[in-house]
Design a protein around this motif. Structure first.
Motif, short mmCIF file in Angstrom:
data_model
loop_
_atom_site.label_atom_id
_atom_site.label_comp_id
_atom_site.label_asym_id
_atom_site.label_seq_id
_atom_site.Cartn_x
_atom_site.Cartn_y
_atom_site.Cartn_z
N PHE A 62 -2.51 0.24 8.04
CA PHE A 62 -3.15 0.53 6.76
C PHE A 62 -2.25 1.42 5.90
N ILE A 63 -1.75 2.50 6.48
CA ILE A 63 -0.92 3.43 5.72
C ILE A 63 0.33 2.75 5.18
N LEU A 64 1.01 1.98 6.03
CA LEU A 64 2.24 1.32 5.60
C LEU A 64 1.99 0.07 4.76
N GLY A 65 0.77 -0.44 4.81
CA GLY A 65 0.46 -1.66 4.05
C GLY A 65 1.08 -2.90 4.67
N VAL A 66 1.07 -2.94 6.01
CA VAL A 66 1.66 -4.07 6.74
C VAL A 66 0.62 -4.68 7.67
#
Length: 128
Positions: free
Chosen positions: A24-28
């Motif tokens: 979620f944080i990295l958007g991957v």
């Protein structure tokens, strides 16, 4: 052949929650299961972080991701949206500041298992 890091195992007390949070944080993308007992996070075309369940003691690791300026903004926004505390130094106090001392921007945060995560826009390890 160029040597490239393909995957790493990241120990976690709750592999699913840890993988989901980092993705979620990295958007991957990520998956609840992969090859073996892992929850993989697909960082990019060539790197997967395989989160593994660890019940006993394990060493705290440091993981750094070099990102573009716009990716940095997006990642920091997701960190802030989740209420995750961050800092400008690897082991210093939570100061909710961005480090700009190395020609780019750097932010560090810990996840629930204690691992130190870092995003930066300019590598201080690879100076021109």
């Amino acid at each position: 052949m160029t040597v490239e890091l393909d995957h790493m195992i990241v120990p976690a007390r709750d592999r699913k929650a840890a993988a989901e949070l980092l993705a979620f944080i990295l958007g991957v993308p990520w998956a609840e299961s992969g090859v073996g007992p892992f929850c993989p996070v697909f960082v990019n075309e060539g790197l997967t972080l395989d989160f593994d369940q660890a019940d006993g003691h394990f060493p705290v690791q440091h993981y750094c991701f070099r990102v573009s300026e716009s990716e940095f903004d997006d990642i920091l926004a997701r960190i802030r949206d989740r209420g995750i505390e961050y800092r400008s130094t690897p082991h210093g106090p939570v100061d909710m500041q961005i480090n700009t001392q190395h020609g780019g921007r750097i932010v560090y945060w810990n996840e629930p298992d204690g691992h130190v995560w870092e995003i930066l826009t300019v590598s201080y390890a690879r100076q021109p």
